[in-house]
Design a protein around this motif. Structure first.
Motif, short mmCIF file in Angstrom:
data_model
loop_
_atom_site.label_atom_id
_atom_site.label_comp_id
_atom_site.label_asym_id
_atom_site.label_seq_id
_atom_site.Cartn_x
_atom_site.Cartn_y
_atom_site.Cartn_z
N PRO A 70 -33.36 -113.13 -17.56
CA PRO A 70 -34.19 -112.11 -16.93
C PRO A 70 -35.59 -112.00 -17.52
O PRO A 70 -36.49 -111.47 -16.89
CB PRO A 70 -33.41 -110.82 -17.19
CG PRO A 70 -32.68 -111.09 -18.45
CD PRO A 70 -32.32 -112.55 -18.40
N GLU A 125 -30.45 -107.88 -24.66
CA GLU A 125 -30.29 -106.50 -24.17
C GLU A 125 -30.07 -106.43 -22.67
O GLU A 125 -29.64 -105.40 -22.16
CB GLU A 125 -31.49 -105.65 -24.57
CG GLU A 125 -31.54 -105.37 -26.06
CD GLU A 125 -32.70 -104.47 -26.45
OE1 GLU A 125 -33.59 -104.17 -25.62
OE2 GLU A 125 -32.72 -104.06 -27.63
N LYS A 126 -30.35 -107.53 -21.95
CA LYS A 126 -30.16 -107.55 -20.50
C LYS A 126 -29.11 -108.58 -20.08
O LYS A 126 -29.17 -109.12 -18.99
CB LYS A 126 -31.49 -107.83 -19.80
CG LYS A 126 -32.51 -106.72 -19.98
CD LYS A 126 -33.78 -107.01 -19.22
CE LYS A 126 -34.77 -105.87 -19.36
NZ LYS A 126 -36.02 -106.16 -18.66
N GLN A 128 -26.33 -109.93 -18.32
CA GLN A 128 -25.73 -109.45 -17.08
C GLN A 128 -24.21 -109.55 -17.08
O GLN A 128 -23.55 -109.03 -16.18
CB GLN A 128 -26.30 -110.19 -15.86
CG GLN A 128 -25.63 -111.52 -15.53
CD GLN A 128 -26.05 -112.68 -16.42
OE1 GLN A 128 -26.76 -112.52 -17.40
NE2 GLN A 128 -25.58 -113.86 -16.09
N ASP A 153 -35.38 -107.82 -23.42
CA ASP A 153 -35.73 -108.58 -22.21
C ASP A 153 -34.95 -109.87 -22.06
O ASP A 153 -35.26 -110.69 -21.19
CB ASP A 153 -37.24 -108.90 -22.16
CG ASP A 153 -38.08 -107.64 -22.09
OD1 ASP A 153 -37.67 -106.70 -21.37
OD2 ASP A 153 -39.11 -107.57 -22.77
N GLY A 155 -31.33 -112.23 -21.61
CA GLY A 155 -30.02 -112.21 -20.98
C GLY A 155 -28.97 -112.87 -21.85
O GLY A 155 -28.97 -112.73 -23.07
#
Length: 181
Positions: A70, A125-126, A128, A153, A155
């Protein structure tokens, strides 16, 4: 003793190896770790199985895989996707890959308390793959009394998206654990 580095599902294998042979493991670096199963809506699980059926399965996987990045998508990602596509067309590779999507991580979760090796957990932190990746990272870090690096920021593959953050953390960790070995 070895420093075991495991990303995604390979983190579960590293946990099991460290529990099985603690004298052979100096430390664990777990990146985007899957070390337990998470609850999945049964309809979503069925949709995932259908999404991975050929002929559309490989394209669906590539689309999902792109979402693993991401933050930063550079030219290396496009080349990696091309290489994955070519590899999945060979022999029984696609079928073997699909089987990995049905793997349980319960054996690794059951052995978390047996791990004695110092551990580093790195999580985007992102990511999915988790409803709350930060909470999952904290669960893993707490279960293993591990150091934790959260990569903003990023994935599921923080080492590929932000190597300038992840690599120094892993190298410093390796130097610490091998200094103790």
């Amino acid at each position: 003793p070895a420093l075991l580095v495991g990303n995604s599902m390979r983190a579960a294998a590293a946990v099991c190896a460290a529990a099985e042979a603690p004298a052979k493991v100096a430390g664990l670096a777990l990146l985007g770790p899957f070390v337990r199963d998470h609850k999945v809506n049964p309809l979503l699980a069925m949709a995932q199985r259908l999404a991975l059926v050929k002929p559309w399965g490989p394209a669906a996987w590539r689309a999902y895989y792109r979402m693993s990045y991401p933050g930063r998508r550079d030219e290396r990602l496009a080349g990696h996707l091309r290489a994955m596509r070519a590899a999945m067309r060979q022999g029984d590779h696609w079928r073997s890959f699909v089987k990995t999507t049905r793997t349980s991580h319960a054996p690794a979760e059951a052995r978390l308390g047996e791990v004695q090796a110092p551990t580093l957990v790195v999580m985007g932190e992102k990511d999915q793959d988790w409803p709350d990746p930060v909470a999952e990272a904290r669960f893993v870090a707490d279960a293993l009394s591990a150091e934790l690096v959260l990569v903003p920021d990023s994935g599921h593959y923080p080492q590929a998206e932000y190597p300038e953050v992840v690599n120094p953390a892993v190298v410093a960790f390796a130097q610490r654990v091998h200094g103790r070995a």
